[in-house]
Write an enzyme that holds these catalytic residues in place. Structure first.
Site, PDB file in Angstrom:
ATOM      1  N   SER A   9       0.779  -1.445  -0.021  1.00  0.00           N
ATOM      2  CA  SER A   9       0.320  -0.011  -0.335  1.00  0.00           C
ATOM      3  C   SER A   9       1.010   1.167   0.080  1.00  0.00           C
ATOM      4  O   SER A   9       1.809   0.924   0.674  1.00  0.00           O
ATOM      5  CB  SER A   9      -0.946   0.048   1.129  1.00  0.00           C
ATOM      6  OG  SER A   9      -1.629   1.467   1.514  1.00  0.00           O
ATOM      7  N   TYR A  30      -1.054  -1.233  10.291  1.00  0.00           N
ATOM      8  CA  TYR A  30      -1.349  -1.274   8.699  1.00  0.00           C
ATOM      9  C   TYR A  30      -0.038  -0.958   8.359  1.00  0.00           C
ATOM     10  O   TYR A  30       0.062  -1.047   7.744  1.00  0.00           O
ATOM     11  CB  TYR A  30      -2.049  -0.885   8.387  1.00  0.00           C
ATOM     12  CG  TYR A  30      -2.833  -0.989   7.365  1.00  0.00           C
ATOM     13  CD1 TYR A  30      -3.859  -2.098   7.129  1.00  0.00           C
ATOM     14  CD2 TYR A  30      -2.557   0.260   5.910  1.00  0.00           C
ATOM     15  CE1 TYR A  30      -3.892  -2.294   5.478  1.00  0.00           C
ATOM     16  CE2 TYR A  30      -2.659  -0.235   5.036  1.00  0.00           C
ATOM     17  CZ  TYR A  30      -3.746  -0.831   4.306  1.00  0.00           C
ATOM     18  OH  TYR A  30      -4.082  -0.962   3.004  1.00  0.00           O
TER      19      TYR A  30
END
Length: 262
Positions: A147, A161
C-alpha cells in the site's frame, strides 16, 4: 508484450470483492485457472461463478490467510484438482479502519497482533506454502499487495497497518533475492486510493484534496492490469520491485503544489 496466462494456476486471496475480485477476473481473462479465495467463501464463490459464466476456469475456497493449516489444506486440494499454483496474488488484508488501528499509544496490543497476523504473517504463509511447487516447476510469480500507506504516514492512524505493509516490501525483496535464481519472481504493488463503484461527490472531493493534480481515484482494474503484467511473461525481467499505482499521489505534496499553482 505477451500477457497470456494459459496453463497457469493463479491463487488470489481476498478475491471476494474490490481489488481481489478485479485481479481474479483479469487473470482469468488472460487464460489462467483462477483459485478464488476469501475468508467469506460466499463472496469467493460469487467471483468464481462470474469467471465461469464468462467462459473461464475457476474454483472457490474459504481461506483464512493467517492459518497455516488452512493454506496447506487449500493448496493440497488445488494441486490435486488443477495442478500446482504458479501465480500467487497476496491481496487479502485487514483494513485499519475495521481493526480500530490508530496511533501507537491509542491502539491495543491485540489490534497490533491482529493486523500484523493478517497483513504480514498471512502473505508470508502463502508465499512459504507455494514456493516449493514454484521452485520445482522452475517458474513462479508472487505479487504482494502492499500500500502507499507503507510509503507515507497519516498522523494517529493505521500504525500497525502501515508497519505490516512496509514489512511486505522487505518480504518481497528477500523472496526475490533468495529464489529468483530458481525461477521465482516476487514483486509488490502499492495501490493508492481505490474506489469500488461510482461516487461522483467522493471523486470530486478526492480531486480537490490532491490540489487537482490527480483527477480521479483508482479503480480495481488499474491494479488488476498491473498484477496481470507482473504475473505474465511480459513482466519476466521485473523482480523484487515495488510498483506504485496511485495516479501520482506520492509524486507530489498537494499542499505545496496547490500554493505554487495559486
Amino acid at each position: 508484450m505477451d500477457t497470456s496466462l494459459h496453463g497457469r494456476q493463479a491463487l488470489v486471496t481476498g478475491a471476494g470483492a474490490g481489488i481481489g475480485r478485479g485481479c481474479a477476473l483479469a487473470l482469468a481473462a488472460r487464460g489462467a485457472t483462477v483459485i478464488a479465495t476469501d475468508i467469506d467463501r460466499a463472496t469467493a464463490q460469487a467471483t468464481s461463478e462470474h469467471i465461469r459464466a464468462a467462459g473461464g476456469a475457476s474454483e472457490a475456497f474459504a481461506l483464512d490467510i493467517g492459518d497455516d493449516s488452512a493454506w496447506e489444506s487449500v493448496l493440497a486440494a488445488v494441486r490435486e484438482r488443477h495442478g500446482p499454483v504458479t501465480v500467487l496474488v497476496n491481496n487479502a488484508a485487514l483494513k485499519a479502519s475495521v481493526a480500530g488501528d490508530r496511533g501507537l499509544l491509542d491502539s491495543s496490543l491485540e489490534v497490533w497482533d491482529r493486523v500484523v497476523a493478517t497483513n504480514l504473517r498471512g502473505p508470508m504463509l502463502g508465499a512459504r506454502r507455494v514456493l516449493p511447487d514454484m521452485i520445482a516447476a522452475g517458474t513462479g510469480a508472487i505479487t504482494m499487495m502492499t500500500s502507499t500507506a507503507a510509503l507515507y504516514s497519516i498522523s494517529g492512524f493505521a500504525t500497525a497497518y502501515s508497519s505490516a505493509k512496509a514489512g511486505m516490501i522487505g518480504l518481497t525483496r528477500t523472496i526475490a533475492a533468495t529464489y529468483g535464481p530458481q525461477g521465482v519472481r516476487c514483486n509488490a504493488v502499492a495501490p493508492g486510493v481505490i474506489m469500488v463503484g461510482d461516487d461522483t461527490a467522493s471523486q470530486e472531493a478526492f480531486r480537490k484534496a490532491t490540489g487537482g493534480l490527480v483527477e480521479r481515484t483508482g479503480v480495481p482494474a488499474d491494479i488488476a492490469e498491473t498484477v496481470v503484467f507482473l504475473s505474465s511473461d511480459a513482466g519476466s525481467y521485473i523482480n523484487g520491485q515495488v510498483l506504485v499505482v496511485d495516479g501520482g499521489i506520492t509524486a507530489h505534496m498537494p499542499g505545496l503544489s496547490h500554493s505554487q499553482n495559486a
